[in-house]
Design a protein around this motif. Sequence first.
Motif, mmCIF file in Angstrom:
data_model
loop_
_atom_site.group_PDB
_atom_site.id
_atom_site.type_symbol
_atom_site.label_atom_id
_atom_site.label_comp_id
_atom_site.label_asym_id
_atom_site.label_seq_id
_atom_site.Cartn_x
_atom_site.Cartn_y
_atom_site.Cartn_z
ATOM 1 N N HIS A 36 0.838 -1.199 0.000
ATOM 2 C CA HIS A 36 0.000 0.000 0.000
ATOM 3 C C HIS A 36 0.873 1.247 0.000
ATOM 4 O O HIS A 36 0.795 2.088 0.905
ATOM 5 C CB HIS A 36 -0.975 -0.011 1.183
ATOM 6 N N ASN A 37 1.727 1.338 -1.012
ATOM 7 C CA ASN A 37 2.629 2.480 -1.175
ATOM 8 C C ASN A 37 3.412 2.770 0.105
ATOM 9 O O ASN A 37 3.531 3.907 0.536
ATOM 10 C CB ASN A 37 1.826 3.707 -1.630
ATOM 11 N N ALA A 99 -7.868 -9.675 -10.079
ATOM 12 C CA ALA A 99 -7.445 -9.667 -8.663
ATOM 13 C C ALA A 99 -7.066 -8.233 -8.313
ATOM 14 O O ALA A 99 -7.009 -7.366 -9.192
ATOM 15 C CB ALA A 99 -6.250 -10.599 -8.437
ATOM 16 N N GLY A 100 -6.838 -8.002 -7.029
ATOM 17 C CA GLY A 100 -6.287 -6.728 -6.570
ATOM 18 C C GLY A 100 -7.072 -5.519 -7.040
ATOM 19 O O GLY A 100 -8.307 -5.499 -6.997
ATOM 20 N N LYS A 213 -2.452 -18.667 -2.010
ATOM 21 C CA LYS A 213 -1.636 -17.567 -2.528
ATOM 22 C C LYS A 213 -0.172 -17.818 -2.183
ATOM 23 O O LYS A 213 0.166 -18.035 -1.018
ATOM 24 C CB LYS A 213 -2.102 -16.252 -1.924
ATOM 25 N N LEU A 214 0.681 -17.747 -3.210
ATOM 26 C CA LEU A 214 2.114 -18.007 -3.017
ATOM 27 C C LEU A 214 2.898 -16.732 -3.350
ATOM 28 O O LEU A 214 3.918 -16.770 -4.028
ATOM 29 C CB LEU A 214 2.560 -19.164 -3.928
ATOM 30 N N ASP A 215 2.398 -15.589 -2.888
ATOM 31 C CA ASP A 215 2.972 -14.299 -3.303
ATOM 32 C C ASP A 215 2.797 -13.251 -2.207
ATOM 33 O O ASP A 215 2.360 -13.570 -1.100
ATOM 34 C CB ASP A 215 2.276 -13.842 -4.592
ATOM 35 N N ARG A 221 -2.280 -9.004 2.942
ATOM 36 C CA ARG A 221 -3.560 -9.392 3.559
ATOM 37 C C ARG A 221 -3.387 -10.109 4.896
ATOM 38 O O ARG A 221 -4.305 -10.791 5.358
ATOM 39 C CB ARG A 221 -4.338 -10.276 2.576
ATOM 40 N N ASP A 222 -2.185 -9.992 5.464
ATOM 41 C CA ASP A 222 -1.904 -10.586 6.785
ATOM 42 C C ASP A 222 -2.239 -12.062 6.870
ATOM 43 O O ASP A 222 -2.813 -12.529 7.865
ATOM 44 C CB ASP A 222 -2.671 -9.827 7.885
#
Length: 257
Positions: A36-37, A99-100, A213-215, A221-222
């Motif tokens: 998030h920047n 996504a995202g 998710k492998l990224d 997203r904790d």
Amino acid sequence: MNQRRRRIYEGKAKILYEGPEPGTLIVHYKDDATAHNAQKKAVIEGKGVINNRISELIFNRLNEIGLPTHFIKRLNMREQLIREVEIIPLEVIVRNVAAGTLSKRLGLDEGTVLPRSIIEFCYKNDELGDPLVAEEHVTAFGWATPQELDDIMALSIRINDFLSGLFLGIGIKLVDFKLEFGRLFENDTVRVVLADEISPDSCRLWDLQTSDKLDKDRFRRDLGGLVEAYQEVARRLGILTESNNGERSKPVLVKSD
Ligand code: CDP
């Protein structure tokens, strides 16, 4: 390491030093993670080492298929030797599955397969939060010429096809990823080459069977288990690694250069 070498730039996840010869640089992969920047930050031990290895493998493969990149060779656990390029101030996002921010922007369920691969451009500017821009902005403001933009699109499509196949072969869906390009000046010529890195920090990678998710979304997203997920990607790519799940008794050695 060498105390005297000159630090040229420090970014969120990497540091650039001057290289041993003119026209080269050394890139050092840190363990820092931001999202998030850079509003969210953490140090995740071991991340830099894994990303250095994954990015090395991918850039070597791309060089092997004749796709021009800045990558020369990996130097050690955390560092690579690269060619100095003038970075084009664009984040080029390639998407295969929603996504995202695309899901948010258009109200698409994450996981929706896109009718075809989509390329987006963001203007690389932290203060502005890397805003999405159109091709018109890119050429009107001179961030890249129309010819460079054509080259960037053609290279991005090739990279997407190649990486989608590479990851599919190891049971991973390449959902989306970010690329950066640079201008490589050689003698009197200039050409566009792939720069930066390709790693689970810059890709969305989902397990084909479980959709795990492998990224970097594990951090954003904790979800936890980031290093384990990156290790799993490295293991499937055949990069030398100690197993962390006890299923293998010894490391698996696979060609690295
Ligand atoms: O990642 P986020 O949801 O903020 O933005 P996105 O536009 O949905 O990201 C698309 C892809 O580009 C993801 O694989 C991100 O990891 C990657 N990306 C990146 O590596 N660096 C950025 N500054 C923005 C996106």
